[in-house]
Design a protein around this motif. Structure first.
Motif, PDB file in Angstrom:
ATOM      1  N   GLU A   5       0.826  -1.210   0.000  1.00 51.17           N
ATOM      2  CA  GLU A   5       0.000   0.000   0.000  1.00 51.17           C
ATOM      3  C   GLU A   5       0.860   1.259   0.000  1.00 51.17           C
ATOM      4  OE1 GLU A   5      -4.059  -1.488   2.212  1.00 51.17           O
ATOM      5  OE2 GLU A   5      -2.281  -1.124   3.453  1.00 51.17           O
ATOM      6  N   VAL A   6       1.941   1.248   0.760  1.00 54.03           N
ATOM      7  CA  VAL A   6       2.846   2.406   0.770  1.00 54.03           C
ATOM      8  C   VAL A   6       3.530   2.540  -0.580  1.00 54.03           C
ATOM      9  CG1 VAL A   6       4.887   3.427   1.857  1.00 54.03           C
ATOM     10  CG2 VAL A   6       3.157   2.293   3.255  1.00 54.03           C
ATOM     11  N   ALA A   7       3.909   1.425  -1.174  1.00 55.49           N
ATOM     12  CA  ALA A   7       4.540   1.464  -2.484  1.00 55.49           C
ATOM     13  C   ALA A   7       3.616   2.103  -3.520  1.00 55.49           C
ATOM     14  CB  ALA A   7       4.938   0.050  -2.929  1.00 55.49           C
ATOM     15  N   VAL A   8       2.347   1.742  -3.502  1.00 52.85           N
ATOM     16  CA  VAL A   8       1.375   2.334  -4.422  1.00 52.85           C
ATOM     17  C   VAL A   8       1.212   3.820  -4.124  1.00 52.85           C
ATOM     18  CG1 VAL A   8      -1.071   2.367  -5.075  1.00 52.85           C
ATOM     19  CG2 VAL A   8       0.140   0.194  -4.888  1.00 52.85           C
ATOM     20  N   TYR A   9       1.093   4.175  -2.863  1.00 52.74           N
ATOM     21  CA  TYR A   9       0.925   5.574  -2.460  1.00 52.74           C
ATOM     22  C   TYR A   9       2.101   6.428  -2.943  1.00 52.74           C
ATOM     23  CZ  TYR A   9       0.297   9.624   0.607  1.00 52.74           C
ATOM     24  OH  TYR A   9       0.139  10.893   1.100  1.00 52.74           O
ATOM     25  N   GLY A  50       4.303   5.480  -5.307  1.00 47.07           N
ATOM     26  CA  GLY A  50       4.615   5.234  -6.714  1.00 47.07           C
ATOM     27  C   GLY A  50       5.992   4.632  -6.922  1.00 47.07           C
ATOM     28  N   VAL A  51       6.412   3.791  -5.969  1.00 52.78           N
ATOM     29  CA  VAL A  51       7.711   3.120  -6.073  1.00 52.78           C
ATOM     30  C   VAL A  51       7.499   1.620  -5.885  1.00 52.78           C
ATOM     31  CG1 VAL A  51       8.982   5.125  -5.191  1.00 52.78           C
ATOM     32  CG2 VAL A  51       8.250   3.342  -3.605  1.00 52.78           C
ATOM     33  N   PRO A  52       8.437   0.800  -6.370  1.00 55.26           N
ATOM     34  CA  PRO A  52       8.324  -0.642  -6.129  1.00 55.26           C
ATOM     35  C   PRO A  52       8.475  -0.971  -4.644  1.00 55.26           C
ATOM     36  CG  PRO A  52       9.900  -0.180  -7.889  1.00 55.26           C
ATOM     37  CD  PRO A  52       9.559   1.132  -7.247  1.00 55.26           C
ATOM     38  N   ALA A  53       7.842  -2.039  -4.208  1.00 60.63           N
ATOM     39  CA  ALA A  53       7.954  -2.473  -2.814  1.00 60.63           C
ATOM     40  C   ALA A  53       9.413  -2.745  -2.449  1.00 60.63           C
ATOM     41  CB  ALA A  53       7.099  -3.713  -2.578  1.00 60.63           C
ATOM     42  N   ALA A  54      10.181  -3.256  -3.381  1.00 55.58           N
ATOM     43  CA  ALA A  54      11.603  -3.535  -3.116  1.00 55.58           C
ATOM     44  C   ALA A  54      12.351  -2.263  -2.739  1.00 55.58           C
ATOM     45  CB  ALA A  54      12.241  -4.195  -4.332  1.00 55.58           C
ATOM     46  N   THR A  55      11.953  -1.138  -3.293  1.00 55.48           N
ATOM     47  CA  THR A  55      12.582   0.136  -2.954  1.00 55.48           C
ATOM     48  C   THR A  55      12.358   0.463  -1.484  1.00 55.48           C
ATOM     49  OG1 THR A  55      12.351   0.959  -5.207  1.00 55.48           O
ATOM     50  CG2 THR A  55      12.621   2.610  -3.480  1.00 55.48           C
ATOM     51  N   LEU A  56      11.163   0.202  -0.981  1.00 55.64           N
ATOM     52  CA  LEU A  56      10.888   0.454   0.439  1.00 55.64           C
ATOM     53  C   LEU A  56      11.778  -0.399   1.331  1.00 55.64           C
ATOM     54  CD1 LEU A  56       7.007   0.715   0.384  1.00 55.64           C
ATOM     55  CD2 LEU A  56       8.640   2.574   0.752  1.00 55.64           C
ATOM     56  N   TYR A  57      11.993  -1.653   0.953  1.00 55.96           N
ATOM     57  CA  TYR A  57      12.872  -2.514   1.745  1.00 55.96           C
ATOM     58  C   TYR A  57      14.311  -2.003   1.700  1.00 55.96           C
ATOM     59  CZ  TYR A  57       9.097  -5.908   2.213  1.00 55.96           C
ATOM     60  OH  TYR A  57       7.916  -6.524   2.529  1.00 55.96           O
ATOM     61  N   GLN A  58      14.759  -1.531   0.529  1.00 61.03           N
ATOM     62  CA  GLN A  58      16.109  -0.963   0.410  1.00 61.03           C
ATOM     63  C   GLN A  58      16.244   0.298   1.252  1.00 61.03           C
ATOM     64  OE1 GLN A  58      16.720  -0.362  -3.770  1.00 61.03           O
ATOM     65  NE2 GLN A  58      16.877  -2.549  -4.215  1.00 61.03           N
ATOM     66  N   TRP A  59      15.241   1.169   1.179  1.00 61.18           N
ATOM     67  CA  TRP A  59      15.262   2.392   1.969  1.00 61.18           C
ATOM     68  C   TRP A  59      15.322   2.066   3.456  1.00 61.18           C
ATOM     69  CZ3 TRP A  59      10.847   5.654  -0.665  1.00 61.18           C
ATOM     70  CH2 TRP A  59      11.298   6.152  -1.887  1.00 61.18           C
ATOM     71  N   ARG A  60      14.566   1.058   3.871  1.00 64.49           N
ATOM     72  CA  ARG A  60      14.556   0.693   5.295  1.00 64.49           C
ATOM     73  C   ARG A  60      15.937   0.238   5.729  1.00 64.49           C
ATOM     74  NH1 ARG A  60      11.711  -0.491   9.808  1.00 64.49           N
ATOM     75  NH2 ARG A  60      12.044  -2.495  10.821  1.00 64.49           N
ATOM     76  N   CYS A  61      16.598  -0.555   4.924  1.00 62.93           N
ATOM     77  CA  CYS A  61      17.954  -1.018   5.252  1.00 62.93           C
ATOM     78  C   CYS A  61      18.936   0.148   5.321  1.00 62.93           C
ATOM     79  CB  CYS A  61      18.432  -2.040   4.223  1.00 62.93           C
ATOM     80  SG  CYS A  61      17.613  -3.634   4.374  1.00 62.93           S
ATOM     81  N   ARG A 106       4.788  -2.747   8.866  1.00 69.38           N
ATOM     82  CA  ARG A 106       3.622  -1.871   8.712  1.00 69.38           C
ATOM     83  C   ARG A 106       4.029  -0.416   8.887  1.00 69.38           C
ATOM     84  NH1 ARG A 106       1.993  -5.768   6.644  1.00 69.38           N
ATOM     85  NH2 ARG A 106       0.225  -7.045   7.242  1.00 69.38           N
ATOM     86  N   TYR A 107       3.238   0.463   8.284  1.00 70.58           N
ATOM     87  CA  TYR A 107       3.501   1.894   8.307  1.00 70.58           C
ATOM     88  C   TYR A 107       2.294   2.638   8.866  1.00 70.58           C
ATOM     89  CZ  TYR A 107       7.319   0.935   5.031  1.00 70.58           C
ATOM     90  OH  TYR A 107       8.464   0.464   4.442  1.00 70.58           O
ATOM     91  N   LEU A 108       2.554   3.646   9.695  1.00 65.76           N
ATOM     92  CA  LEU A 108       1.496   4.547  10.139  1.00 65.76           C
ATOM     93  C   LEU A 108       1.266   5.555   9.015  1.00 65.76           C
ATOM     94  CD1 LEU A 108       2.712   5.211  13.761  1.00 65.76           C
ATOM     95  CD2 LEU A 108       0.596   4.077  13.113  1.00 65.76           C
ATOM     96  N   PRO A 109       0.035   5.678   8.524  1.00 62.57           N
ATOM     97  CA  PRO A 109      -0.222   6.596   7.413  1.00 62.57           C
ATOM     98  C   PRO A 109       0.266   8.018   7.680  1.00 62.57           C
ATOM     99  CG  PRO A 109      -2.131   5.206   7.784  1.00 62.57           C
ATOM    100  CD  PRO A 109      -1.173   4.939   8.908  1.00 62.57           C
ATOM    101  N   GLU A 110       0.087   8.521   8.905  1.00 61.18           N
ATOM    102  CA  GLU A 110       0.526   9.889   9.199  1.00 61.18           C
ATOM    103  C   GLU A 110       2.045  10.020   9.142  1.00 61.18           C
ATOM    104  OE1 GLU A 110      -0.432   8.072  13.337  1.00 61.18           O
ATOM    105  OE2 GLU A 110      -1.339   8.020  11.356  1.00 61.18           O
ATOM    106  N   ASP A 111       2.780   8.946   9.476  1.00 58.39           N
ATOM    107  CA  ASP A 111       4.244   8.972   9.361  1.00 58.39           C
ATOM    108  C   ASP A 111       4.676   9.029   7.904  1.00 58.39           C
ATOM    109  OD1 ASP A 111       4.436   8.832  12.106  1.00 58.39           O
ATOM    110  OD2 ASP A 111       5.103   6.734  12.147  1.00 58.39           O
ATOM    111  N   VAL A 112       3.986   8.275   7.056  1.00 61.75           N
ATOM    112  CA  VAL A 112       4.315   8.277   5.628  1.00 61.75           C
ATOM    113  C   VAL A 112       4.040   9.655   5.033  1.00 61.75           C
ATOM    114  CG1 VAL A 112       3.786   7.276   3.362  1.00 61.75           C
ATOM    115  CG2 VAL A 112       3.879   5.801   5.395  1.00 61.75           C
TER     116      VAL A 112
END
Length: 58
Positions: free
Chosen positions: A12-16, A18-29, A44-50
């Motif tokens: 859901e965050v990836a869609v919001y 507009g990036v691939p889910a893999a990018t979120l995992y890379q960013w987290r690392c 999981r992500y808090l919408p207000e944090d995103v």
């Protein structure tokens, strides 16, 4: 009393954002993406944090 929104999944965050889910995992690392939280084995992500993270990027 503030009503809590449900937590967003990685997909859901990836869609919001507009990036691939893999990018979120890379960013987290690399600790550069929106803050995420572990709920059991799930990420999981808090919408207000995103939304706040997006505002900070401008």
């Amino acid at each position: 009393m503030k009503t809590l929104e449900r937590l967003w999944t990685v997909d859901e965050v990836a869609v919001y954002l507009g990036v691939p889910a893999a990018t979120l995992y890379q960013w987290r690392c690399r600790r550069i993406g929106p803050p995420a939280h572990r709920v059991g084995k799930h990420l999981r992500y808090l919408p207000e944090d995103v939304r706040a993270w997006v505002r900070e990027q401008a």
